[in-house]
Design a protein around this motif. Sequence first.
Motif, PDB file in Angstrom:
ATOM      1  N   UNK A 133      32.297   2.152 108.798  1.00  0.00           N
ATOM      2  CA  UNK A 133      31.256   1.118 108.671  1.00  0.00           C
ATOM      3  C   UNK A 133      31.437   0.248 109.905  1.00  0.00           C
ATOM      4  N   UNK A 134      30.968   0.780 111.031  1.00  0.00           N
ATOM      5  CA  UNK A 134      31.336   0.259 112.344  1.00  0.00           C
ATOM      6  C   UNK A 134      30.200   0.480 113.326  1.00  0.00           C
ATOM      7  N   UNK A 135      29.789  -0.596 113.996  1.00  0.00           N
ATOM      8  CA  UNK A 135      28.700  -0.503 114.955  1.00  0.00           C
ATOM      9  C   UNK A 135      29.140  -0.528 116.401  1.00  0.00           C
ATOM     10  N   UNK A 136      30.465  -0.537 116.651  1.00  0.00           N
ATOM     11  CA  UNK A 136      30.960  -0.593 118.021  1.00  0.00           C
ATOM     12  C   UNK A 136      31.195  -2.012 118.477  1.00  0.00           C
ATOM     13  N   UNK A 137      31.812  -2.156 119.642  1.00  0.00           N
ATOM     14  CA  UNK A 137      32.155  -3.480 120.154  1.00  0.00           C
ATOM     15  C   UNK A 137      30.903  -4.325 120.354  1.00  0.00           C
ATOM     16  N   UNK A 138      30.971  -5.576 119.939  1.00  0.00           N
ATOM     17  CA  UNK A 138      29.834  -6.480 120.054  1.00  0.00           C
ATOM     18  C   UNK A 138      28.944  -6.491 118.833  1.00  0.00           C
ATOM     19  N   UNK A 139      29.203  -5.604 117.881  1.00  0.00           N
ATOM     20  CA  UNK A 139      28.388  -5.516 116.664  1.00  0.00           C
ATOM     21  C   UNK A 139      29.282  -5.813 115.461  1.00  0.00           C
ATOM     22  N   UNK A 140      28.927  -6.752 114.598  1.00  0.00           N
ATOM     23  CA  UNK A 140      29.736  -7.028 113.415  1.00  0.00           C
ATOM     24  C   UNK A 140      29.982  -5.759 112.600  1.00  0.00           C
ATOM     25  N   UNK A 141      31.253  -5.514 112.285  1.00  0.00           N
ATOM     26  CA  UNK A 141      31.653  -4.264 111.643  1.00  0.00           C
ATOM     27  C   UNK A 141      32.682  -4.543 110.563  1.00  0.00           C
ATOM     28  N   UNK A 142      33.015  -3.512 109.799  1.00  0.00           N
ATOM     29  CA  UNK A 142      33.965  -3.650 108.689  1.00  0.00           C
ATOM     30  C   UNK A 142      35.214  -2.782 108.858  1.00  0.00           C
ATOM     31  N   UNK A 153      32.388  -9.131 115.517  1.00  0.00           N
ATOM     32  CA  UNK A 153      31.783  -8.295 116.553  1.00  0.00           C
ATOM     33  C   UNK A 153      32.754  -7.875 117.634  1.00  0.00           C
ATOM     34  N   UNK A 154      33.951  -8.425 117.631  1.00  0.00           N
ATOM     35  CA  UNK A 154      34.961  -8.059 118.622  1.00  0.00           C
ATOM     36  C   UNK A 154      35.839  -6.940 118.080  1.00  0.00           C
ATOM     37  N   UNK A 155      35.980  -5.872 118.865  1.00  0.00           N
ATOM     38  CA  UNK A 155      36.869  -4.791 118.456  1.00  0.00           C
ATOM     39  C   UNK A 155      38.323  -5.230 118.393  1.00  0.00           C
ATOM     40  N   UNK A 156      38.663  -6.325 119.089  1.00  0.00           N
ATOM     41  CA  UNK A 156      40.040  -6.798 119.105  1.00  0.00           C
ATOM     42  C   UNK A 156      40.375  -7.653 117.887  1.00  0.00           C
ATOM     43  N   UNK A 160      30.504  -9.676 105.223  1.00  0.00           N
ATOM     44  CA  UNK A 160      29.350  -8.818 104.983  1.00  0.00           C
ATOM     45  C   UNK A 160      28.664  -8.542 106.315  1.00  0.00           C
ATOM     46  N   UNK A 161      28.463  -7.279 106.639  1.00  0.00           N
ATOM     47  CA  UNK A 161      27.768  -6.902 107.869  1.00  0.00           C
ATOM     48  C   UNK A 161      26.683  -5.885 107.539  1.00  0.00           C
ATOM     49  N   UNK A 162      25.842  -5.619 108.520  1.00  0.00           N
ATOM     50  CA  UNK A 162      24.771  -4.632 108.341  1.00  0.00           C
ATOM     51  C   UNK A 162      25.093  -3.298 109.001  1.00  0.00           C
ATOM     52  N   UNK A 163      26.322  -3.131 109.490  1.00  0.00           N
ATOM     53  CA  UNK A 163      26.686  -1.835 110.059  1.00  0.00           C
ATOM     54  C   UNK A 163      26.608  -0.766 108.975  1.00  0.00           C
ATOM     55  N   UNK A 164      26.091   0.421 109.303  1.00  0.00           N
ATOM     56  CA  UNK A 164      25.927   1.461 108.288  1.00  0.00           C
ATOM     57  C   UNK A 164      27.217   2.223 108.029  1.00  0.00           C
ATOM     58  N   UNK A 165      27.357   2.732 106.829  1.00  0.00           N
ATOM     59  CA  UNK A 165      28.410   3.695 106.530  1.00  0.00           C
ATOM     60  C   UNK A 165      27.957   5.061 107.029  1.00  0.00           C
ATOM     61  N   UNK A 166      28.833   5.702 107.802  1.00  0.00           N
ATOM     62  CA  UNK A 166      28.559   7.048 108.298  1.00  0.00           C
ATOM     63  C   UNK A 166      29.783   7.924 108.102  1.00  0.00           C
ATOM     64  N   UNK A 167      29.543   9.169 107.827  1.00  0.00           N
ATOM     65  CA  UNK A 167      30.595  10.174 107.758  1.00  0.00           C
ATOM     66  C   UNK A 167      30.441  11.070 108.975  1.00  0.00           C
ATOM     67  N   UNK A 168      31.500  11.161 109.784  1.00  0.00           N
ATOM     68  CA  UNK A 168      31.465  12.011 110.964  1.00  0.00           C
ATOM     69  C   UNK A 168      31.035  11.314 112.236  1.00  0.00           C
ATOM     70  N   UNK A 169      30.838  10.003 112.207  1.00  0.00           N
ATOM     71  CA  UNK A 169      30.455   9.239 113.405  1.00  0.00           C
ATOM     72  C   UNK A 169      30.504   7.756 113.055  1.00  0.00           C
ATOM     73  N   UNK A 170      30.342   6.900 114.089  1.00  0.00           N
ATOM     74  CA  UNK A 170      30.027   5.506 113.837  1.00  0.00           C
ATOM     75  C   UNK A 170      28.689   5.200 114.519  1.00  0.00           C
ATOM     76  N   UNK A 171      28.309   3.927 114.536  1.00  0.00           N
ATOM     77  CA  UNK A 171      26.999   3.562 115.078  1.00  0.00           C
ATOM     78  C   UNK A 171      27.102   2.947 116.459  1.00  0.00           C
ATOM     79  N   UNK A 172      28.239   3.125 117.152  1.00  0.00           N
ATOM     80  CA  UNK A 172      28.403   2.576 118.492  1.00  0.00           C
ATOM     81  C   UNK A 172      27.401   3.202 119.452  1.00  0.00           C
ATOM     82  N   UNK A 173      26.613   2.356 120.119  1.00  0.00           N
ATOM     83  CA  UNK A 173      25.619   2.872 121.053  1.00  0.00           C
ATOM     84  C   UNK A 173      24.558   3.718 120.390  1.00  0.00           C
TER      85      UNK A 173
END
Length: 261
Positions: free
Chosen positions: A72-81, A100-103, A161-174
């Motif tokens: 449940x991750x949108x990549x750096x700069x995107x709020x993620x879980x 939104x920070x990967x760090x 709470x974020x709007x990043x989607x749950x994905x199996x086999x990938x994340x939503x980065x880029x």
Amino acid sequence: MSFVRDCPTYRGLGGGLSRKLVVEMDGVDDFVEVGDHAVFNFTDGAGNDNPFSLSAWVQTTSSSDQGAIISKNGGNGVPSNWLLVHNQGEIQAFIYDGSGSNLAAIRAFTQSSGLLPPGEWSHVMMTYDGSKSQNGISVYVNGQIQSVTRSNPSPYTGLQATSSPVRIGANAAGGIGNEFEKYITECVVYNFEVSSSEVSEVYNQGRPLDMLLFSRYSDLVSWWRMGDGDSPGVGGIIDGAGSYNGTMENDAKIVAVRDLP
């Protein structure tokens, strides 16, 4: 782990179901889209994290592979879980604070790589106790707890709470990122920290467990078999524990295998 070939049955101890189908992904742009649902945020909304765990059976195609197992991750700069990923068989677990920070994350990486031998099935599990500390994350492979390096590069304030989607086999980065190559099946999200004895129960001596037989089945958030009983089309990847069906995207497909027990 190498399974008995020509016997693609799926059995829990004491019984189970026939199984020989899994989801295949090409490592380019394939994934299963589950989408954004509040149940996967694992926060009480008051600054406290809730415990959770993630697991799946996976098979890679090359020792140089990398890819997200579930996210449940949108990549750096995107709020993620959260993100469960591997890099050349090194299992990496991230829990993000939603800034939104990967760090701004608590992390646990296995100290060994090569834990997912190409062409063999492996069971991967991460657990989290909700403590808002990297020390609360554990990683298991094939039922065995792994030595991990834990870190917290930047202050972590807790899941949001974020709007990043749950994905199996990938994340939503880029748009699409960290694409997994080869097979994933029996992907499970738990709303509790799975204990070591429960990890052993799910690992089931190397035979994918029919989660209907799991002692805490009623506490599962989602269970996607990722194969048998599923179909192409919207919502075709059925959630056997909840109501969060997934959809195979791009060239992801259901295939028969001959080396899954």
